[in-house]
Design a protein around this motif. Structure first.
Motif, PDB file in Angstrom:
ATOM      1  N   THR A  57       0.818  -1.254   0.184  1.00 43.37           N
ATOM      2  CA  THR A  57      -0.023  -0.109  -0.014  1.00 43.37           C
ATOM      3  C   THR A  57       0.916   1.188   0.042  1.00 43.37           C
ATOM      4  O   THR A  57       0.406   2.349  -0.001  1.00 43.37           O
ATOM      5  N   ARG A  58       2.269   1.156  -0.205  1.00 48.15           N
ATOM      6  CA  ARG A  58       3.091   2.433  -0.254  1.00 48.15           C
ATOM      7  C   ARG A  58       2.746   3.425  -1.143  1.00 48.15           C
ATOM      8  O   ARG A  58       2.797   4.341  -0.996  1.00 48.15           O
ATOM      9  N   LYS A  59       2.560   2.806  -2.408  1.00 52.56           N
ATOM     10  CA  LYS A  59       1.874   3.731  -3.352  1.00 52.56           C
ATOM     11  C   LYS A  59       0.839   4.659  -3.092  1.00 52.56           C
ATOM     12  O   LYS A  59       0.698   5.767  -3.829  1.00 52.56           O
ATOM     13  N   THR A  60      -0.118   4.194  -2.328  1.00 50.23           N
ATOM     14  CA  THR A  60      -1.506   4.969  -2.204  1.00 50.23           C
ATOM     15  C   THR A  60      -1.405   5.747  -0.557  1.00 50.23           C
ATOM     16  O   THR A  60      -1.895   6.588  -0.602  1.00 50.23           O
ATOM     17  N   GLU A  61      -0.762   4.897   0.201  1.00 49.80           N
ATOM     18  CA  GLU A  61      -0.780   5.196   1.770  1.00 49.80           C
ATOM     19  C   GLU A  61       0.429   5.656   2.193  1.00 49.80           C
ATOM     20  O   GLU A  61       0.483   5.953   3.373  1.00 49.80           O
ATOM     21  N   GLY A  62       1.594   5.633   1.601  1.00 53.37           N
ATOM     22  CA  GLY A  62       3.040   5.813   2.062  1.00 53.37           C
ATOM     23  C   GLY A  62       3.362   7.302   2.506  1.00 53.37           C
ATOM     24  O   GLY A  62       2.399   8.145   2.040  1.00 53.37           O
ATOM     25  N   PHE A  63       4.350   7.275   3.285  1.00 54.88           N
ATOM     26  CA  PHE A  63       4.796   8.538   3.349  1.00 54.88           C
ATOM     27  C   PHE A  63       4.877   9.733   2.105  1.00 54.88           C
ATOM     28  O   PHE A  63       4.038  10.991   2.479  1.00 54.88           O
ATOM     29  N   PHE A  64       5.231   9.224   1.262  1.00 62.30           N
ATOM     30  CA  PHE A  64       5.563  10.196  -0.039  1.00 62.30           C
ATOM     31  C   PHE A  64       4.288  10.497  -0.595  1.00 62.30           C
ATOM     32  O   PHE A  64       3.802  11.739  -0.716  1.00 62.30           O
ATOM     33  N   LYS A  65       3.437   9.474  -0.540  1.00 62.32           N
ATOM     34  CA  LYS A  65       2.195   9.577  -1.169  1.00 62.32           C
ATOM     35  C   LYS A  65       1.137  10.707  -0.480  1.00 62.32           C
ATOM     36  O   LYS A  65       0.456  11.748  -0.778  1.00 62.32           O
ATOM     37  N   GLN A  66       1.136  10.401   0.831  1.00 59.75           N
ATOM     38  CA  GLN A  66       0.107  11.132   1.683  1.00 59.75           C
ATOM     39  C   GLN A  66       0.704  12.400   2.104  1.00 59.75           C
ATOM     40  O   GLN A  66      -0.134  13.494   1.761  1.00 59.75           O
ATOM     41  N   LEU A  67       1.908  12.497   2.615  1.00 60.77           N
ATOM     42  CA  LEU A  67       2.425  13.893   3.266  1.00 60.77           C
ATOM     43  C   LEU A  67       2.952  14.735   1.975  1.00 60.77           C
ATOM     44  O   LEU A  67       2.645  15.934   1.827  1.00 60.77           O
TER      45      LEU A  67
END
Length: 116
Positions: A45-55
């Protein structure tokens, strides 16, 4: 008689070598894990919920002041640094890592880590 003794010794040596080879094969097989761990859902889920995507993409890329405050460099400086190091940070996809972390994500994490 002597020829038969030599042949017998050769047979014994060959059998010992075969046993040793089998033992080494068995040891190697024991060293290899039977099954890899299942793919972690956090990674998936990094692509949709990760640090880079979210913040970063969700909040900081649209706000220059917040971007500067968070990274302690402005966007132009960040992308200039990225242009210098991108080829060193970029990894090609592999069977084990089909979607490697992008160079801008790696740089963002590194800059945040070193400025805190």
């Amino acid at each position: 008689m002597q020829r038969q003794l030599i042949l017998n010794n050769n047979n014994i040596i060959c059998e010992i070598l075969r046993e040793e080879e089998d033992f080494e094969d068995e040891l190697l097989l024991r060293m290899i894990p039977e099954q890899r761990n299942a793919f972690n859902s956090i990674v998936s889920t990094r692509k949709t919920e990760g640090f880079f995507k979210q913040l970063i993409e969700g909040h900081l890329l649209n706000n220059d002041a917040k971007f500067r405050e968070f990274f302690r460099v402005n966007k132009e400086q960040f992308y200039f640094i990225l242009s210098l190091v991108k080829k060193y940070l970029t990894k090609e996809p592999t069977m084990r890592v089909p979607e490697p972390i992008s160079a801008d994500e790696k740089l963002a994490i590194t800059v945040v880590h070193h400025t805190r």
